[in-house]
Design a protein around this motif. Structure first.
Motif, PDB file in Angstrom:
ATOM      1  N   PHE A 126       0.810  -1.214   0.000  1.00 42.60           N
ATOM      2  CA  PHE A 126       0.000   0.000   0.000  1.00 42.60           C
ATOM      3  C   PHE A 126       0.846   1.269   0.000  1.00 42.60           C
ATOM      4  N   THR A 127       2.079   1.181   0.506  1.00 41.34           N
ATOM      5  CA  THR A 127       2.966   2.339   0.434  1.00 41.34           C
ATOM      6  C   THR A 127       3.343   2.625  -1.009  1.00 41.34           C
ATOM      7  N   PRO A 133      -4.656   9.263   2.639  1.00 36.09           N
ATOM      8  CA  PRO A 133      -5.601   8.695   3.607  1.00 36.09           C
ATOM      9  C   PRO A 133      -6.143   7.347   3.163  1.00 36.09           C
ATOM     10  N   ALA A 134      -6.308   7.161   1.854  1.00 35.88           N
ATOM     11  CA  ALA A 134      -6.836   5.886   1.358  1.00 35.88           C
ATOM     12  C   ALA A 134      -5.864   4.747   1.632  1.00 35.88           C
ATOM     13  N   SER A 135      -4.577   4.968   1.368  1.00 37.41           N
ATOM     14  CA  SER A 135      -3.599   3.911   1.616  1.00 37.41           C
ATOM     15  C   SER A 135      -3.463   3.637   3.108  1.00 37.41           C
ATOM     16  N   ALA A 136      -3.538   4.693   3.939  1.00 30.88           N
ATOM     17  CA  ALA A 136      -3.481   4.497   5.389  1.00 30.88           C
ATOM     18  C   ALA A 136      -4.676   3.679   5.868  1.00 30.88           C
ATOM     19  N   ALA A 137      -5.860   3.940   5.279  1.00 33.60           N
ATOM     20  CA  ALA A 137      -7.048   3.176   5.650  1.00 33.60           C
ATOM     21  C   ALA A 137      -6.899   1.710   5.257  1.00 33.60           C
ATOM     22  N   LYS A 138      -6.271   1.453   4.104  1.00 36.13           N
ATOM     23  CA  LYS A 138      -6.059   0.075   3.674  1.00 36.13           C
ATOM     24  C   LYS A 138      -5.111  -0.656   4.622  1.00 36.13           C
ATOM     25  N   VAL A 139      -4.078   0.046   5.086  1.00 35.79           N
ATOM     26  CA  VAL A 139      -3.155  -0.568   6.045  1.00 35.79           C
ATOM     27  C   VAL A 139      -3.903  -0.934   7.324  1.00 35.79           C
ATOM     28  N   SER A 140      -4.763  -0.024   7.808  1.00 35.14           N
ATOM     29  CA  SER A 140      -5.536  -0.301   9.021  1.00 35.14           C
ATOM     30  C   SER A 140      -6.439  -1.509   8.819  1.00 35.14           C
ATOM     31  N   THR A 141      -7.085  -1.582   7.659  1.00 39.12           N
ATOM     32  CA  THR A 141      -7.948  -2.731   7.367  1.00 39.12           C
ATOM     33  C   THR A 141      -7.137  -4.019   7.282  1.00 39.12           C
TER      34      THR A 141
END
Length: 419
Positions: A126-127, A133-141
């Protein structure tokens, strides 16, 4: 997240390789108890493996950051298979206990840190899409998904080891553990395209350990408390069920606890959070302490199951928040190591919590064992609340983030083509 191109190429073998993570202790307990007739000897051998895994696992994670996952993973699974084979042979040969300890140490130390490596792959995936914010949200998921997977393997692994050992032979549980580790580990290592880029530093410059970060040390201490909850609950639930004449119900009660965590992990992953992750970590940890504080007073298995469910609902959010935080506190070249410190802390806390609860139960009865989870989690919450400023990345605290020049360690990423 699961539609990410190439995701299943490493997720499928990773699941096979991490399932044995929770099989090793159960396999050791069943085999050594059968061959040496002592729960004390069996639990001590299992504890030696757990401590070795907690202490050495982060070092293999650090090597993976530096040299790449495959070059570290392949020899690790080979050493693990040989060590487990030696442990089986010694146990079946009724060798002295000290020889079992010698074999258990490398068996535990060589458990591949697949969970940490998978998390590192998600970050790399994802990086590569760019900071947003979208990539950060994917990491959280992704971290929520990994937490659910961890819970599933922790529930299924011991059951699988026990089923194989009781239906085939006492040594079969460990044989299955080693076979799954080798097969899954080698298949995972073969997926090099999704592996994170390794960081190569200038000659003579030493990479700082992830544990050098005060925030990482704080999270590792907090995860010790979470591990103590796991370990003490396993022992205390079994003892409580025995005391009311329903030993077979212990697995159901603990399964409800783990199931609550899995549900919370799924919900955590689908919610778009607005609160900072530092706040989420402290809130979920506080709820864990609150849930654990009621366990000792439960009069029967039904009420204990309900209290365990409440505790379980706080576990996954705590773990997900911790893994999300630690990723922000270390450099790219230390992320896998940082994840393994947290995973190792859980394992060490599990062994410590189980031992402490067992001693209290022997001396004062099963209900007293439930004081260990609230004590371990309570200490973790005090540390988090007192030192919460350490969980904020340096740049976000208004200070200059140390760059390569400040560290005297210019680094470059080595991509798939150069690997």
């Amino acid at each position: 997240m699961l539609r990410t191109p190439g995701a299943w190429t490493f997720l499928a073998p990773a699941f096979v390789a991490r399932l044995p993570y929770a099989m090793l202790s159960m396999g050791i307990l069943l085999l050594v108890k059968d061959t040496h007739g002592s729960y004390g000897t069996a639990s001590t051998v299992a504890a030696v493996a757990a401590v070795a895994q907690a202490l050495i696992g982060p070092q293999t994670g650090r090597l993976a950051d530096r040299y790449g996952q495959a070059p570290v993973l392949v020899p690790t699974v080979v050493v693990h298979a040989v060590s487990v084979g030696a442990l089986i042979a010694l146990a079946l040969g009724h060798a002295p206990a000290w020889s079992l300890f010698l074999a258990a140490a490398p068996a535990g130390a060589s458990v591949p840190q697949i969970g940490a490596m998978v998390r590192a792959r998600w970050i790399a995936t994802f990086t590569a899409e760019g900071a947003s914010p979208a990539s950060a949200a994917k990491v959280s998921t992704a971290f929520a998904f990994e937490s659910v997977t961890d819970e599933f393997t922790f529930v299924i692994g011991p059951i699988l080891a026990a089923a194989v050992a009781t239906s085939v032979s006492p040594s079969a549980g460990l044989v299955a553990e080693a076979a799954l580790t080798v097969a899954g580990g080698l298949a995972f290592a073969a997926q090099r395209r999704s592996a994170p880029a390794r960081v190569v530093r200038e000659p003579g410059v030493r990479q700082a350990s992830a544990l050098a970060s005060p925030g990482v040390r704080l999270l590792a201490g907090a995860f010790l408390g979470v591990g103590a909850v796991f370990g003490a609950l396993q022992v205390s639930v079994n003892a409580f069920a025995d005391s009311v004449g329903q030993h077979g119900a212990a697995g159901t009660v603990y399964g409800i606890f783990a199931g609550g965590s899995m549900v919370a992990g799924v919900l955590y992953g689908v919610i778009a959070w607005r609160r900072p992750v530092q706040q989420r970590m402290i809130i979920s940890y506080g709820l864990l302490v609150l849930g654990c504080s009621t366990l000792w007073a439960m009069p029967d298995l039904v009420s204990l199951s309900i209290a365990g469910l409440v505790c379980g609902l706080a576990i996954a959010p705590t773990l997900i928040s911790g893994y999300t935080l630690v990723e922000t506190l270390v450099e790219d070249g230390a992320k896998t190591e940082a994840f393994t410190w947290l995973t190792g802390a859980i394992g060490l806390g599990l062994a410590t919590g189980a031992t402490a609860a067992g001693r209290l139960i022997d001396a004062h009865g099963p209900s007293v064992g439930f004081l260990v989870p609230v004590a371990g989690a309570g200490l973790g919450l005090i540390a988090l609340a007192t030192l919460r400023g350490l969980l904020v990345p340096r740049g976000a605290r208004g200070t200059v983030v140390a760059g390569s020049a400040e560290r005297g360690a210019p680094a470059r990423l080595v991509g798939a083509a150069e690997r």
